[in-house]
Each structure stands twice: as C-alpha cells, then as structure tokens.
Design an enzyme around this catalytic site. Structure first.
Site, PDB file in Angstrom:
ATOM      1  N   ASN A 201       0.847  -1.179   0.000  1.00 18.34           N
ATOM      2  CA  ASN A 201       0.000   0.000   0.000  1.00 18.34           C
ATOM      3  C   ASN A 201       0.899   1.253   0.000  1.00 18.34           C
ATOM      4  O   ASN A 201       2.091   1.159   0.281  1.00 18.34           O
ATOM      5  CB  ASN A 201      -0.886  -0.043   1.252  1.00 18.34           C
ATOM      6  CG  ASN A 201      -1.948   1.022   1.226  1.00 18.34           C
ATOM      7  OD1 ASN A 201      -2.510   1.323   0.182  1.00 18.34           O
ATOM      8  ND2 ASN A 201      -2.221   1.626   2.375  1.00 18.34           N
ATOM      9  N   ASN A 203       1.475   3.662   1.959  1.00 21.35           N
ATOM     10  CA  ASN A 203       2.192   4.096   3.169  1.00 21.35           C
ATOM     11  C   ASN A 203       3.213   3.067   3.650  1.00 21.35           C
ATOM     12  O   ASN A 203       3.916   3.301   4.623  1.00 21.35           O
ATOM     13  CB  ASN A 203       1.199   4.395   4.290  1.00 21.35           C
ATOM     14  CG  ASN A 203       0.426   3.160   4.740  1.00 21.35           C
ATOM     15  OD1 ASN A 203       0.373   2.165   4.027  1.00 21.35           O
ATOM     16  ND2 ASN A 203      -0.156   3.217   5.916  1.00 21.35           N
ATOM     17  N   LYS A 204       3.310   1.929   2.995  1.00 26.10           N
ATOM     18  CA  LYS A 204       4.218   0.873   3.456  1.00 26.10           C
ATOM     19  C   LYS A 204       5.652   1.136   2.992  1.00 26.10           C
ATOM     20  O   LYS A 204       5.890   2.019   2.176  1.00 26.10           O
ATOM     21  CB  LYS A 204       3.714  -0.486   2.960  1.00 26.10           C
ATOM     22  CG  LYS A 204       2.320  -0.858   3.483  1.00 26.10           C
ATOM     23  CD  LYS A 204       2.263  -0.883   4.990  1.00 26.10           C
ATOM     24  CE  LYS A 204       1.119  -1.689   5.567  1.00 26.10           C
ATOM     25  NZ  LYS A 204      -0.221  -1.110   5.437  1.00 26.10           N
ATOM     26  N   ILE A 205       6.586   0.312   3.463  1.00 27.47           N
ATOM     27  CA  ILE A 205       7.994   0.588   3.154  1.00 27.47           C
ATOM     28  C   ILE A 205       8.268   0.459   1.656  1.00 27.47           C
ATOM     29  O   ILE A 205       9.090   1.187   1.107  1.00 27.47           O
ATOM     30  CB  ILE A 205       8.939  -0.275   4.023  1.00 27.47           C
ATOM     31  CG1 ILE A 205      10.364   0.270   3.960  1.00 27.47           C
ATOM     32  CG2 ILE A 205       8.877  -1.750   3.650  1.00 27.47           C
ATOM     33  CD1 ILE A 205      11.247  -0.144   5.126  1.00 27.47           C
ATOM     34  N   LEU A 206       7.579  -0.449   0.989  1.00 19.67           N
ATOM     35  CA  LEU A 206       7.596  -0.554  -0.478  1.00 19.67           C
ATOM     36  C   LEU A 206       6.181  -0.339  -0.958  1.00 19.67           C
ATOM     37  O   LEU A 206       5.249  -0.841  -0.351  1.00 19.67           O
ATOM     38  CB  LEU A 206       7.970  -1.965  -0.938  1.00 19.67           C
ATOM     39  CG  LEU A 206       9.368  -2.481  -0.836  1.00 19.67           C
ATOM     40  CD1 LEU A 206       9.517  -3.671  -1.777  1.00 19.67           C
ATOM     41  CD2 LEU A 206      10.402  -1.444  -1.124  1.00 19.67           C
TER      42      LEU A 206
END
Ligand SMILES: *Cc1c(COP(=O)(O)O)cnc(C)c1O
Length: 389
Positions: A201, A203-206
C-alpha cells in the site's frame, strides 16, 4: 513557504518510471506479464521463502491466506486488538470469528496472554483447541509484526505447536525485518509461520500503489492461493471454474513499480534507521517524551516510529497531533482498538490492558524514507518548544 512533512509517503526515485513505461510500451498492463513473476521471484529470494503469490492488496492476501488455511464459519481465530483493521476483517469474510488479544511493550501480541488464554480459557483434546466460552474451535492465530518489530515467534511457534494452531504472519508492516536471536535467527518476518503476507500500500515501506503478496514454503498452499486469486479457473479455453474464486491477482503495472521499489529496499531501511536514531537521541532529552525501542532480537525495517508521551510533557496525545499539524507536520494516533469497533463489539476480548494504555500515549511521527535530517530536526525543534495555546 509553509512546511509540509507527511507521515509516510512513497519514495519513487529509482527505476519506477522506466519499468512502468516499459510495461505500458509492451502493453502488458493487466494481470499477466513478466514483471509479476519477476517481482514474486524478487520477494521470494529476498525473504528466503519457497515461493510467493502477488495479489491486489495485503487485505486480499490475508483473505486468501485464511481460506487456504481452511478457516471458515464456526472457527475462531486469535488476533491482536491493536492493529490495522485489515488484519481482522478477513477473519469475518471467511465466516469465522476473532478473539482479541492484548499487546506487550513492543506493541506486538503478548504471547504470555496467548498462552494463558489457551491453557485457562480453552480445552485441548489432543487435536483441537476448544474455547470454553463458545465451545468453538480456535483454529489459527494471526500475528502482526507491528511497525516493523517482529513478535516473539519462538514463544508463538511453541504455543502453536502445543495447541495445533495455524500461524499466519501479517507481515504487512515488516518487510525486511528479520530475527537475529533465538531459534529463528536469520528468518525474515513472514517466513516462520505457515503463511506470511506483505502489503505494498502507499504508506508501506515498499509500494505498488496498492498490492500485496503471500509467501509460504508449502507449494500446495501457494498453488491454491494463486488459483483462487484468478477466479479459480481450471480451464483457460472453456472457462471452467472448480470452486468459488476471487479477482485478487496483482497487475503487471503494479509489479513493475514493486520491482523497482524492491531494488531500493535496503537503502530505504538505511535511511529510516538513521532518522530513527536521530529522533531517538534528540527526543530523549525532552522530559515526558521518548521514542519506543525496536526489539533487540531483530534487525527491524524501522517502518514506523512511535513517540511516547507521558503526563510530564505539557501536551497530551491529541494536543501534540494538533500542534504538530499547525506546524505543517503530519502525525497520527495508533488505530482505534479493533475490539472496540462496530462489527466487533460482540467478539471476545481477552484481558486487553496494555493496548489501551499505548493507544492513549503513542503518536506516530513522520518516517518516510525520503525524510531529510533537516525535517527530523524541525520536528524535534517543534516538540522541544511547544507553544502553549
Ligand atoms: C497495511 C496493513 C494491512 C493491509 O494491507 P493493504 O495492502 O492496505 O490491504 C493489513 N494489516 C496491517 C497491520 C497493515 O498495516
């Protein structure tokens, strides 16, 4: 110009544009194409799993993980109270019911309470764990590696083994974290239980815009998950479907983004780590504020930073969020406890205490992998001199 520091946003300065452009030029934009298999292979190799299935979202991945684990109506599943709601909604999609568990000081599930619940709140007949309160089988546990911390998997796997529970790892926030102490040393978050799920998603790190992936060492599970994610089509020409499937497959466009992002993952972690320690050192000097530790037992991915505010500080949680916002800094409380959300009020919540405390005292502060040192120092400066309203 007024500052604007978001909480967690994508960082797309690598090969993203090139790969996405290639996918468009090649006209492979949908749920088939070389980037999907390349991205699956990339994640598989990075985390050291046997295989992976790319899907539309972490939520879709969790839903598939539960179906292929045989979770359905009449079953119960242990989940954390402190998590994003997408950990728990898929339990309900399958017709099963969640049992909410408390967190420990790492904000991950409290394994001593899990153990206590299994021993005192249930009966084990050598095959099935039966909840005393409902007489239903507790079949699985969805553990969340919150904010990049890995839950105590040594303890959890021991409990799961003893009581015949399936372990699904919601690793949506912990891609890149791995264990550095104990039995699972070297194992990545998501590769210890039966199935692990990642999210890409925004906002995730990837990020892939939106997307997710299942990993497992069990080929049959992966095959079934892939089959279910593509409408359970068993004959390509005649469109014969051997069960009820889903449209959950990732597209080649998303995977093109994901592959370019994966190339930068270790760099993202490096930047997040540097910013984390800068925040931590500076904020430790402000009375009443601190940054929560990541556990020593892992190499974390430093995904989200948790600012802890105590009564000594002049502002409370909500005032901090408002004040930072007035300074152009986005921050957020943790999610409302899932056990207190509409739709879950009738589900069992087992001795929830710490989750309530942390909910009141934690604020997540900017942590994007493109956050600069100047940004961090500006946030620290604002927190150091809170202007009283
Ligand atoms: C992001 C997240 C999910 C869901 O992922 P999506 O890709 O947004 O569907 C599930 N669980 C947790 C803990 C998350 O943070």
């Amino acid at each position: 110009m007024k500052k604007c520091i978001p909480l967690s946003v994508p960082n797309l300065k690598g090969n993203e544009l090139e790969y996405v452009t290639k996918a468009v030029e090649d006209e492979w934009v949908s749920s088939g194409g070389p980037y999907i298999t390349a991205f699956e292979k990339g994640i598989t190799e990075y985390v050291g799993a046997q295989g992976a299935v790319a899907c539309q979202s972490g939520t879709a991945g969790l839903h598939l993980a539960m179906i292929v684990s045989g979770i359905g109506a009449g079953d119960e599943v242990i989940v954390p109270a402190l998590t994003f709601i997408a950990t728990v909604n898929p339990v309900k999609y399958t017709g099963a019911e969640p049992i909410f568990m408390d967190c420990d000081d790492s904000l991950c599930m409290d394994m001593s309470k899990v153990e206590q619940f299994c021993a005192e709140g249930c009966k084990f007949n050598g095959e099935k764990l039966i909840n005393n309160r409902t007489e239903k089988q507790v079949k699985a546990i969805v553990v969340v590696h919150l904010f990049g911390n890995i839950a105590d998997m040594d303890k959890l796997m021991e409990i799961a083994d003893k009581y015949n529970l399936i372990v699904i790892e919601d690793s949506t926030e912990a891609l890149g974290s791995y264990v550095t102490k104990g039995k699972y040393t070297g194992k990545f978050a998501g590769t210890i239980g039966k199935i692990g799920v990642y999210s890409f998603n925004g906002n995730k790190i990837l990020t892939t815009g939106g997307g997710g992936m299942i990993v497992s060492d069990d080929e049959a599970i992966l095959r079934r998950a892939r089959h279910l994610s593509t409408q359970a089509k068993s004959d390509e020409l005649y469109y014969i479907h051997d069960e009820i499937g889903y449209n959950y497959r990732m597209t080649n466009l998303q995977a093109a983004l994901g592959l370019a992002q994966l190339e930068q993952l270790e760099n993202f972690i490096k930047t997040k780590k540097e910013n984390y320690y800068l925040y931590k050192e500076r904020i430790s000097k402000i009375p009443g504020l601190s940054i929560l530790n990541f556990k020593d037992e892992n190499r974390t991915n430093f995904w989200f930073y948790s600012l802890k505010c105590e009564e000594e500080y002049v502002l409370n949680r909500d005032e901090i969020i408002q004040y930072l916002s007035s300074k152009g800094i986005q921050s957020r409380p943790i999610w409302g406890l899932i056990s207190e959300q509409k739709g879950y009020l009738n589900n069992q919540a087992y001795k929830i205490e710490k989750a309530k405390y942390y909910l009141k005292h934690i604020v997540n502060i900017p942590c994007s992998s493109n956050l600069t040192k100047e940004d961090v120092l500006y946030v620290v400066e604002c927190l150091t001199n809170p202007e009283l309203k």
